[in-house]
Design a protein around this motif. Structure first.
Motif, mmCIF file in Angstrom:
data_model
loop_
_atom_site.group_PDB
_atom_site.id
_atom_site.type_symbol
_atom_site.label_atom_id
_atom_site.label_comp_id
_atom_site.label_asym_id
_atom_site.label_seq_id
_atom_site.Cartn_x
_atom_site.Cartn_y
_atom_site.Cartn_z
ATOM 1 N N ARG A 299 0.818 -1.205 0.000
ATOM 2 C CA ARG A 299 0.000 0.000 0.000
ATOM 3 C C ARG A 299 0.862 1.269 0.000
ATOM 4 N NH1 ARG A 299 -5.209 0.315 0.663
ATOM 5 N NH2 ARG A 299 -6.049 2.420 0.817
ATOM 6 N N ILE B 62 1.041 4.254 -2.678
ATOM 7 C CA ILE B 62 0.867 5.681 -2.388
ATOM 8 C C ILE B 62 2.007 6.480 -3.006
ATOM 9 C CG2 ILE B 62 0.853 7.409 -0.551
ATOM 10 C CD1 ILE B 62 -0.450 5.233 1.260
ATOM 11 N N MET C 250 3.784 5.713 -5.502
ATOM 12 C CA MET C 250 3.616 5.740 -6.953
ATOM 13 C C MET C 250 2.560 6.767 -7.346
ATOM 14 S SD MET C 250 3.699 1.761 -7.985
ATOM 15 C CE MET C 250 5.207 1.002 -8.547
ATOM 16 N N ALA C 251 1.441 6.802 -6.588
ATOM 17 C CA ALA C 251 0.373 7.746 -6.899
ATOM 18 C C ALA C 251 0.870 9.182 -6.772
ATOM 19 C CB ALA C 251 -0.816 7.513 -5.974
ATOM 20 N N MET C 252 1.847 9.399 -5.891
ATOM 21 C CA MET C 252 2.374 10.752 -5.706
ATOM 22 C C MET C 252 3.453 11.080 -6.735
ATOM 23 S SD MET C 252 0.707 12.000 -3.305
ATOM 24 C CE MET C 252 -0.747 10.968 -3.341
ATOM 25 N N GLY C 253 3.708 10.128 -7.622
ATOM 26 C CA GLY C 253 4.622 10.434 -8.721
ATOM 27 C C GLY C 253 6.035 9.919 -8.548
ATOM 28 N N ALA C 254 6.221 8.863 -7.721
ATOM 29 C CA ALA C 254 7.561 8.289 -7.589
ATOM 30 C C ALA C 254 7.900 7.503 -8.848
ATOM 31 C CB ALA C 254 7.619 7.377 -6.366
ATOM 32 N N ARG C 255 9.030 7.816 -9.428
ATOM 33 C CA ARG C 255 9.493 7.019 -10.566
ATOM 34 C C ARG C 255 9.952 5.654 -10.078
ATOM 35 N NH1 ARG C 255 12.690 9.848 -15.136
ATOM 36 N NH2 ARG C 255 11.159 11.336 -15.881
ATOM 37 N N PRO D 215 -0.704 0.809 -8.831
ATOM 38 C CA PRO D 215 -1.205 1.719 -7.789
ATOM 39 C C PRO D 215 -2.730 1.755 -7.727
ATOM 40 C CG PRO D 215 -0.178 2.952 -9.594
ATOM 41 C CD PRO D 215 0.122 1.510 -9.827
ATOM 42 N N ALA D 216 -3.383 1.730 -8.889
ATOM 43 C CA ALA D 216 -4.848 1.814 -8.884
ATOM 44 C C ALA D 216 -5.444 0.630 -8.132
ATOM 45 C CB ALA D 216 -5.369 1.849 -10.317
ATOM 46 N N ASN E 136 -9.469 7.316 -11.439
ATOM 47 C CA ASN E 136 -8.153 6.695 -11.612
ATOM 48 C C ASN E 136 -7.591 6.974 -13.001
ATOM 49 O OD1 ASN E 136 -8.119 5.723 -9.049
ATOM 50 N ND2 ASN E 136 -8.740 3.630 -9.597
ATOM 51 N N LEU F 53 -3.550 6.963 -12.732
ATOM 52 C CA LEU F 53 -3.186 5.796 -11.930
ATOM 53 C C LEU F 53 -3.453 4.537 -12.731
ATOM 54 C CD1 LEU F 53 -4.651 6.739 -8.438
ATOM 55 C CD2 LEU F 53 -2.251 6.499 -9.062
ATOM 56 N N ASP F 54 -4.244 4.670 -13.778
ATOM 57 C CA ASP F 54 -4.639 3.534 -14.599
ATOM 58 C C ASP F 54 -4.793 4.058 -16.022
ATOM 59 O OD1 ASP F 54 -5.236 0.953 -15.110
ATOM 60 O OD2 ASP F 54 -6.908 0.817 -13.689
ATOM 61 N N ARG G 15 5.904 4.114 -17.927
ATOM 62 C CA ARG G 15 5.583 4.179 -16.498
ATOM 63 C C ARG G 15 6.189 5.398 -15.821
ATOM 64 N NH1 ARG G 15 4.289 -1.313 -13.784
ATOM 65 N NH2 ARG G 15 4.486 0.062 -12.016
ATOM 66 N N ASP G 16 7.440 5.702 -16.170
ATOM 67 C CA ASP G 16 8.079 6.856 -15.538
ATOM 68 C C ASP G 16 7.435 8.159 -15.999
ATOM 69 O OD1 ASP G 16 9.740 5.504 -13.899
ATOM 70 O OD2 ASP G 16 11.529 5.669 -15.157
ATOM 71 N N ALA H 222 4.366 8.538 -14.115
ATOM 72 C CA ALA H 222 4.688 8.971 -12.750
ATOM 73 C C ALA H 222 4.905 10.481 -12.725
ATOM 74 C CB ALA H 222 5.930 8.240 -12.241
ATOM 75 N N ASP H 223 5.612 10.994 -13.734
ATOM 76 C CA ASP H 223 5.849 12.439 -13.790
ATOM 77 C C ASP H 223 4.544 13.208 -13.951
ATOM 78 O OD1 ASP H 223 8.484 11.968 -13.493
ATOM 79 O OD2 ASP H 223 9.032 12.261 -15.600
ATOM 80 N N ARG I 155 1.584 12.252 -12.927
ATOM 81 C CA ARG I 155 0.921 12.215 -11.621
ATOM 82 C C ARG I 155 1.564 13.200 -10.669
ATOM 83 N NH1 ARG I 155 0.831 6.379 -12.435
ATOM 84 N NH2 ARG I 155 2.768 6.148 -11.269
ATOM 85 N N ASN I 156 2.884 13.311 -10.764
ATOM 86 C CA ASN I 156 3.609 14.165 -9.840
ATOM 87 C C ASN I 156 3.323 15.646 -10.083
ATOM 88 O OD1 ASN I 156 6.748 15.453 -9.287
ATOM 89 N ND2 ASN I 156 5.681 14.293 -7.681
ATOM 90 N N PHE J 293 -3.971 14.065 -6.003
ATOM 91 C CA PHE J 293 -5.009 13.068 -5.740
ATOM 92 C C PHE J 293 -5.338 13.039 -4.254
ATOM 93 C CE2 PHE J 293 -6.565 9.791 -8.782
ATOM 94 C CZ PHE J 293 -7.615 9.342 -8.020
ATOM 95 N N PHE K 235 -7.749 10.880 -1.455
ATOM 96 C CA PHE K 235 -8.468 9.610 -1.354
ATOM 97 C C PHE K 235 -9.463 9.634 -0.201
ATOM 98 C CE2 PHE K 235 -4.221 8.943 -2.980
ATOM 99 C CZ PHE K 235 -4.408 8.116 -4.082
ATOM 100 N N GLN K 236 -10.407 8.725 -0.286
ATOM 101 C CA GLN K 236 -11.383 8.607 0.802
ATOM 102 C C GLN K 236 -10.699 8.230 2.112
ATOM 103 O OE1 GLN K 236 -14.654 6.031 -0.100
ATOM 104 N NE2 GLN K 236 -15.523 6.139 1.969
ATOM 105 N N ASN L 107 -4.756 7.794 2.721
ATOM 106 C CA ASN L 107 -3.530 7.230 2.155
ATOM 107 C C ASN L 107 -2.290 8.058 2.445
ATOM 108 O OD1 ASN L 107 -4.393 4.817 1.115
ATOM 109 N ND2 ASN L 107 -5.056 5.702 -0.828
#
Ligand SMILES: Nc1ncnc2c1ncn2[C@@H]1O[C@H](COP(=O)(O)OP(=O)(O)OP(=O)(O)O)[C@@H](O)[C@H]1O
Ligand SMILES: [Mg+2]
Lengths: 416, 245
Positions: free
Chosen positions: A313, A317, A319-324, A409-410, B68, B73-74, B93-94, B97-98, B100-101, B106, B108-109, B112
């Motif tokens: 988890r 998180i 990853m969701a915050m943008g960790a490469r 992450p999703a 998502n 995220l997806d 993927r990277d 990630a950028d 998203r960054n 984001f 969440f309920q 997180n």
């Protein structure tokens, strides 16, 4: 903060997995000890073998005369070929490239008497160069016989160290006169004890050596039991042996290709085989050690698989915050290396301690101990072990890290 | 209030009409081997810069799935999706990630937050991934936490905070990289109505300062405070209306 995060992750997960972490570091340490000690013993054995090979003489071949097995220039097969003492000089002149050549005449039933003590012993008459070629190094205060002794047929004797103790006990033999088959001989030297594996005429610490000229005068025979030749470099030996046969073939009349005329022990060939055997042993020991390390590495990887699972988890998180990817994998690779190097360092300390302790144990003249009791750690051993450790550490971190990076992450953050 | 900008995005609305989200026929199929779930069956949605959109709909209608996708995220199964004028399809993927960054924040309920580090460090984290200098990280994290009313809770671990406080830390974290759009999936779902109301007020303030927000909620009262309500049923948009100001 990156380092702090990574370090915190490391600490937290190692707390969590404390028992497994300790076990794993121990496994790596054990593997390191195993591989280091195995290789160290292998190295020690190799060193001792090298020494003992030198003990008989480096790059030598021993040659025993026999009989012809092929007819040659009208002469029938089955004739004995019997070189004599003078053939040594004959060979030396015709084979100037040799490092040395000598002849030996043996007597196994000679009595040596000193005072009330008499022993029956093995006496060899040979050339002065025997001392160098055959590694008969005198103990301090003594010497081997020299060209003048040989030229003047002096009655001097050089004793093997065991024979010397048998006859003289604690007395210093050098300068004493003993009776050799009732003739007086001056003891001029005693052999320095040496570690030796092979010989061709019985143990060398148990024989007496006298100049070949003196021997001929004493025993009345000049037929050689064997000759020894020595070359400068190992690869010269085949050519030297060929030339040797050609030179004597001209004198004694036999086919130089005839395999039965001489029995030959080519120690160069023998040491090649020995070298290959040693390589085999080293490889074997190395592989066993590496496998032990590998098991430790799998332990490290398993710990980190557990960490990945437990931290799914949190990784999601991040990853969701943008960790490469590298942010996710970095801590795991680092952790794998830390565990492995920690274990490796412990193992190194233990192995070095054991090697030092073993070197303190006196071998007490025991030959078996002398061969096994001298494990040696060398730079190549250290470097190859470190390389294996590093590789295993990287792999142990890499695979769990790859799993961590493949987290979706999703999927992970889905709220149920 | 002026939000200090770390990075100015000069390319907002590259397609000329200022759309931060532009979705065209987006589908999402979850293939679990045995069953295939069509969670989204053709979503057309555009969100302009400065909009506050509430997404409503019954449970299982596909709201989270849509969020998502917007938050990268997806990835969608089909259709065209541009985020701030850039096609998301085909990013590795990277690169995702950028995105998203930098582009999305984001919320969440279930908050997180990372449980072992402080509120301050949680807010700092996205900036760490974004390569922001240490000084700037500190300044900005402090400012954001003060802004959400947690100036005196910076060194607390998430477990030492109430639900409403945790969600405010999460909002500060989402704002850390000054994103183009703020996404919140049922941000008040785990909160009592008072804290939920605080969060909604915070969102409304952000909107009034020019922020772009998309918020999923079950609570129609909250939805009505947004500028626009989009209703989803069975993976399709069935209603898309502007609220009277
Ligand atoms: N990872 C997944 N694998 C398989 N099916 C999924 C997955 N995620 C969502 N679904 C399915 O897709 C549909 C939409 O789910 P989603 O979570 O988007 O609904 P939702 O509108 O957010 O519901 P809720 O209001 O309960 O949060 C549901 O039928 C759900 O079971
Ligand atoms: Mg949902």
């Amino acid at each position: 903060m990156r380092l702090k995060l990574i370090f915190q992750l490391f600490l937290r997960s190692s707390m969590l997995q404390k028992k497994r972490a300790i076990l794993t570091v121990a496994a790596i340490a054990w593997g390191t000890v195993a591989i280091l000690l195995l290789l160290a013993f292998g190295q020690g054995l190799k060193d001792q073998l090298m020494k003992s090979r030198r003990a008989m003489g480096l790059n030598i071949a021993v040659i025993w005369p026999g009989e012809t097995s092929r007819p040659w220039k009208g002469l029938p097969a089955g004739r004995p070929v019997r070189p004599i003492a003078d053939d040594v000089e004959y060979l030396r002149q015709r084979m100037p490239d040799l490092k040395g050549v000598l002849g030996e005449i043996h007597s196994w039933g000679t009595t040596l008497t000193y005072g009330r003590k008499t022993v029956t012993s093995h006496v060899i008459g040979t050339n002065w160069i025997y001392g160098e070629m055959r590694n008969h190094i005198p103990q301090p205060g003594g010497r081997f016989f020299n060209p003048i002794d040989e030229a003047e047929k002096r009655r001097v004797v050089f004793l093997g160290n065991k024979l010397a103790t048998d006859i003289f006990g604690k007395e210093d033999p050098v300068g004493k006169t003993l009776q050799l088959n009732s003739s007086p001989y001056l003891v001029i030297g005693v052999m320095k004890p040496k570690l030796q594996m092979g010989n061709y005429a019985g143990p060398e610490d148990d024989h007496a050596v006298i100049p070949i000229t003196t021997y001929i005068a004493q025993y009345g025979t000049q037929q050689l039991n064997n000759l020894v030749i020595q070359v400068h470099r190992p690869e010269e030996m085949p050519e030297a042996l060929k030339r040797f046969k050609e030179v004597l073939s001209a004198k004694y009349g036999f086919n130089p290709e005839d395999p039965k005329v001489f029995g030959i022990w080519d120690t160069v060939k023998g040491s090649e085989i020995m070298g290959k055997m040693m390589l085999g042993i080293e490889l074997f020991l190395g592989i066993i050690g590496a496998l032990t390390l590998l098991i430790g590495g799998i332990g490290v990887a398993n710990i980190m698989y557990a960490v990945v699972k437990e931290k799914t988890r949190e990784i999601g998180i991040q990853m969701a915050m943008g960790a490469r990817r590298s942010w996710i994998t970095g801590p795991f690779v680092l952790q794998g290396l830390i565990y492995t190097l920690l274990g490796g360092a412990c193992g190194l300390v233990i192995a070095v301690t054991i090697v030092i302790l073993l070197s303190l144990i006196p071998t007490g003249g025991n030959q078996a101990l002398a061969f096994l009791g001298k494990p040696t750690l060398s730079w190549p051993i250290g470097i190859s072990t470190a390389a294996i450790l590093g590789l295993i550490g990287l792999l142990a971190g890499y695979f769990p890290a790859r799993r961590a990076a493949s987290i979706d992450p999703a999927e992970t953050l889905r709220y149920e | 209030m002026n939000w200090p900008l770390i990075r100015r995005n000069g390319r907002n609305g590259a397609n000329g009409n200022g759309a931060i989200i532009h979705m065209d026929g987006i589908t999402k199929v979850y293939d679990t081997g045995k069953v295939k779930v069509e969670a989204l069956r053709g979503i057309d949605l555009s969100v302009q810069k400065g909009e506050f959109v509430a997404i409503v709909g019954p449970s299982g209608s596909g709201k989270s799935t849509l969020m998502n996708l917007i938050g990268c995220l997806d990835t969608p199964t089909g259709g065209q999706f541009d985020l701030a004028g850039e096609a998301v399809a085909g990013l590795d993927r990277d690169q995702l990630a950028d995105v998203r960054n930098r582009r999305v924040g984001f919320i969440f309920q279930n908050f997180n937050l990372l449980p072992q580090i402080s509120a301050f460090e949680n807010v700092e984290m996205p900036m760490l991934f974004g390569g922001v200098s240490k000084r700037e990280r500190r300044e900005r994290a402090c400012e954001l936490l003060e802004r959400v009313g947690l100036g005196n809770r910076m060194d607390h671990k998430p477990t030492e905070l109430s639900g409403g406080q945790m969600q405010r830390v999460a909002i500060a974290r989402a704002l850390a990289m000054n994103p183009d759009i703020l996404l919140a999936d049922e941000p008040t779902g785990n909160l009592d109505s008072a804290s939920g109301g605080d969060i909604m007020t915070l969102f409304k303030n952000l909107w009034e300062q020019g922020g772009t927000l998309v918020v999923v909620t079950h609570d129609m009262a909250l939805a009505n405070r947004a500028g626009r309500v989009v209703e989803i049923r069975d993976g399709l948009i069935v209603r898309d209306t502007a609220n009277a100001a």
